[in-house]
Design an enzyme around this catalytic site. Structure first.
Site, short mmCIF file in Angstrom:
data_model
loop_
_atom_site.label_atom_id
_atom_site.label_comp_id
_atom_site.label_asym_id
_atom_site.label_seq_id
_atom_site.Cartn_x
_atom_site.Cartn_y
_atom_site.Cartn_z
N SER A 205 -3.80 -1.75 -24.11
CA SER A 205 -4.12 -0.47 -23.49
C SER A 205 -5.01 0.29 -24.47
CB SER A 205 -2.84 0.30 -23.15
OG SER A 205 -3.11 1.56 -22.59
N TYR A 219 -11.77 6.47 -18.59
CA TYR A 219 -11.18 5.41 -19.42
C TYR A 219 -9.70 5.71 -19.68
CZ TYR A 219 -10.54 2.39 -23.53
OH TYR A 219 -10.10 1.45 -24.43
N LYS A 223 -6.46 3.33 -18.68
CA LYS A 223 -5.58 2.81 -19.73
C LYS A 223 -4.16 3.36 -19.60
CE LYS A 223 -8.25 -0.03 -21.93
NZ LYS A 223 -7.92 -1.49 -21.98
#
Length: 372
Positions: A205, A219, A223
């Protein structure tokens, strides 16, 4: 079955009443000291009762790595090969895969006769491609260790991205991990092994899953979804003797890191401050070393470990006797830090009005419109 209080023996009733009376008379300091002492003793008891973790030995084992043609995935492939694993790297670009395999076999002698390293070209954002990677035709024997490393960060402000770009980020970072891990874990579960030799699924992650950062919005969201996948799969995989590990790296040098820096907004750089990126090789060594020690929530630097304390949730702790008090402190400190960040953001956009003006007029950004 619940009994009326009148049926409880007098001595027990008397003891309970005495205990309640003692708690009522106890000062706040003494009360919380008692609670803290109890929690510490309970945690120590849990640690002592936990079976000793076995060292991760991958010699002769099959290790499959997505994103294995560059960055942390490539570094892990090289590290695992030097430790005697039979390595399979997976990525989309054949030329990069071939170059990485050639680099490793040229640089390192096999640990034992018959050791192998090979590649499979696949687009893991497509479910059928991930299934093909772990099919019996492609991979006759199931993997022993899986590393899901594929992903990429595209920096900029969320409002400046088109819907297609937002979807691409989620596909690259979340769906690729989901499909790859789902196909691999399904194959592992189908062919169980001895409880003495657990299999491993390590999923990358990001430290930004704990603490989202302006300029990394799309992003961070993808994640964070990967982090939830890790926590969910960790429990579901228990009956199959599969150990699920979450990896939350900070900055490390790679082709992707260089690309994300090209479009990173200036305000993001200001908030980040001077952040030294470690090498991909160092990142791989840290991750593997922590897995050998039994780590299940792995960060690659002190800042990552501190930020993890903000979002502990139901995830396993890392150095919990230190992390839990730190979490309490961070609950108090974080609003103060956020106030300073918000002040800097307002000052930045006050000085850079183009972004605000464009969106007030209803404009949606081009491929990379974020002001630098």
């Amino acid at each position: 079955m619940i009994f009326p209080i009148s049926e409880i023996p007098d001595k027990v009733t008397h003891s309970i009443l005495e205990g309640v009376s003692a708690l009522q008379n106890m000062s706040h300091t003494a009360f919380w000291s008692t609670v803290l002492g109890f929690l510490v003793v309970a945690r120590i008891a849990v640690i002592l009762a936990t079976p000793k973790r076995r060292v991760l030995d991958i010699k002769g084992k099959k290790v499959v790595i997505s994103g294995g043609s560059q960055g942390a995935g490539a570094a892990l492939a090289e590290l695992c090969y030097t430790k005697g694993a039979n390595v399979v790297i997976v990525s989309r670009t054949v030329s990069k895969l071939e170059a990485q395999v050639q680099k490793i076999v040229t640089k390192h002698e096999p640990v034992f006769e018959g050791q192998t390293i090979r590649y499979i070209s696949a687009d893991l954002t497509k479910e059928e491609e991930a299934i093909r990677v772990f099919s019996e035709e492609t991979m006759p024997a199931p993997p022993d260790v899986i590393f899901s490393c594929a992903g990429a960060a595209e920096t900029g402000f969320i409002l400046d991205f088109k819907a297609s770009q937002l979807a691409r980020a989620f596909s690259t970072n979340y769906l690729s991990a989901l499909f790859f891990v789902h196909a691999g874990t399904t194959r592992m579960a189908k062919e169980p092994i001895s409880p003495k030799n657990p299999r491993y699924v390590a999923i990358f992650s990001s430290v930004l899953a704990f603490y989202p950062l302006l300029g990394y919005g799309q992003y961070c969201a993808s994640k964070a979804a990967v982090r939830s996948l890790i926590d969910s799969l960790r429990v579901e995989a228990l009956p199959f003797n599969i150990r699920v590990v979450g990896v939350f790296p900070g900055n490390f040098q790679s082709e992707g890191f260089e690309e994300e820096n090209k479009s990173k907004p200036e305000i993001t750089r200001q908030i980040e401050g001077p952040s030294q990126a470690i090498s991909a090789e160092e990142c791989a060594k840290i991750v593997f070393a922590q897995m050998e020690k039994g780590g299940q929530m792995i960060t690659t630097d002190l800042i990552g470990w501190i930020l993890q304390s903000i979002a502990l949730s139901s995830s396993p702790r890392s150095f919990s006797l230190l992390q839990i008090p730190l979490a309490i402190f961070m609950c108090i400190f974080s609003p103060v830090w956020n106030a300073f960040v918000n002040r800097d953001v307002r000052k930045y956009f006050h000085a850079n009005t183009e972004y605000v003006t464009r969106h007030q007029r209803g404009g949606v950004g081009s491929e990379n419109p974020t002001p630098q």
